[in-house]
Design a protein around this motif. Structure first.
Motif, PDB file in Angstrom:
ATOM      1  N   PRO A   5      48.316  -8.268  43.892  1.00 23.83           N
ATOM      2  CA  PRO A   5      49.393  -7.722  44.722  1.00 23.83           C
ATOM      3  C   PRO A   5      48.817  -6.778  45.777  1.00 23.83           C
ATOM      4  O   PRO A   5      47.741  -6.212  45.600  1.00 23.83           O
ATOM      5  CB  PRO A   5      50.259  -6.942  43.719  1.00 23.83           C
ATOM      6  CG  PRO A   5      49.905  -7.480  42.379  1.00 23.83           C
ATOM      7  CD  PRO A   5      48.479  -7.947  42.473  1.00 23.83           C
ATOM      8  N   SER A   6      49.549  -6.582  46.863  1.00 23.18           N
ATOM      9  CA  SER A   6      49.053  -5.724  47.950  1.00 23.18           C
ATOM     10  C   SER A   6      48.885  -4.282  47.493  1.00 23.18           C
ATOM     11  O   SER A   6      48.041  -3.560  48.010  1.00 23.18           O
ATOM     12  CB  SER A   6      49.981  -5.801  49.164  1.00 23.18           C
ATOM     13  OG  SER A   6      51.295  -5.430  48.783  1.00 23.18           O
ATOM     14  N   SER A   7      49.688  -3.840  46.542  1.00 25.97           N
ATOM     15  CA  SER A   7      49.489  -2.504  45.977  1.00 25.97           C
ATOM     16  C   SER A   7      49.758  -2.585  44.478  1.00 25.97           C
ATOM     17  O   SER A   7      50.631  -3.310  44.027  1.00 25.97           O
ATOM     18  CB  SER A   7      50.400  -1.480  46.645  1.00 25.97           C
ATOM     19  OG  SER A   7      51.748  -1.749  46.336  1.00 25.97           O
ATOM     20  N   GLN A  62      51.963  -6.078  36.329  1.00 24.48           N
ATOM     21  CA  GLN A  62      51.374  -6.659  37.537  1.00 24.48           C
ATOM     22  C   GLN A  62      50.880  -8.070  37.223  1.00 24.48           C
ATOM     23  O   GLN A  62      50.335  -8.308  36.146  1.00 24.48           O
ATOM     24  CB  GLN A  62      50.181  -5.820  38.015  1.00 24.48           C
ATOM     25  CG  GLN A  62      50.440  -4.346  38.167  1.00 24.48           C
ATOM     26  CD  GLN A  62      51.291  -4.011  39.371  1.00 24.48           C
ATOM     27  OE1 GLN A  62      51.214  -4.655  40.401  1.00 24.48           O
ATOM     28  NE2 GLN A  62      52.114  -3.003  39.238  1.00 24.48           N
ATOM     29  N   VAL A 105      39.759  -2.208  42.658  1.00 26.32           N
ATOM     30  CA  VAL A 105      41.132  -2.001  43.124  1.00 26.32           C
ATOM     31  C   VAL A 105      41.563  -0.569  42.846  1.00 26.32           C
ATOM     32  O   VAL A 105      41.036   0.089  41.954  1.00 26.32           O
ATOM     33  CB  VAL A 105      42.127  -2.986  42.454  1.00 26.32           C
ATOM     34  CG1 VAL A 105      41.801  -4.420  42.812  1.00 26.32           C
ATOM     35  CG2 VAL A 105      42.175  -2.793  40.961  1.00 26.32           C
TER      36      VAL A 105
END
Length: 155
Positions: free
Chosen positions: A43-45, A52, A128
């Motif tokens: 995911p982008s964030s 998630q 990440v």
């Protein structure tokens, strides 16, 4: 007689050596493994306390890999590999495998895709950010040479 016997062995030796030539196509007779490509899709964030989806796309020679065995993610917080967590990934579709993970802490994490097929084993890793980083974690993202220059400027 000795000389004749020596000459005879020399001739035999030359025949043996000349009969052993290298086949120029020998490399083609061995099975060569095909390149396995793994794309980690995140995911982008990422935020803590939310489930998630972690995905990876597997391709080999441009074709989607649908029957990989032993597809998993290895996840650990930076500088805490002793707390490594392994999450199995399931086949979704179109060469994409998915796993779910809930991060319980903010910080810098490493996510390694660990994939084995019949003829390949690939383990790419991505770093990440989950939530907010501490100062120590921010420094871990800074290249070493920049850290060295900042240290010199303080003196």
């Amino acid at each position: 007689m000795k000389r004749g016997l020596s000459f005879f062995f020399l001739i035999i030796l030359m025949l043996v050596l000349t009969s052993c030539t290298v086949d120029p196509n020998a490399a083609d007779q061995y099975v060569q493994s095909k390149q396995l490509d793994v794309e980690i899709i995140l995911p982008s964030s990422l935020s803590k306390n939310n489930e998630q989806n972690l995905k990876m796309k597997l391709t080999q020679e441009g074709k989607k890999v649908e029957y990989a065995t032993n597809v998993k993610f290895e996840i650990w917080k930076e500088n805490h590999k002793e707390h490594l967590e392994v999450v199995e990934a399931e086949y979704e579709n179109n060469g994409i495998y998915v796993a779910t993970k809930t991060f319980t802490d903010d910080g810098l994490y490493n996510i390694k895709a660990d994939v084995k097929t019949r003829d390949a084993h690939v383990m790419p890793t991505r770093q990440v950010i989950v939530g907010k980083l501490s100062e120590e974690e921010k420094n871990a993202l800074t290249p070493d040479d920049q850290k060295h220059r900042e240290h010199q400027n303080h003196h």
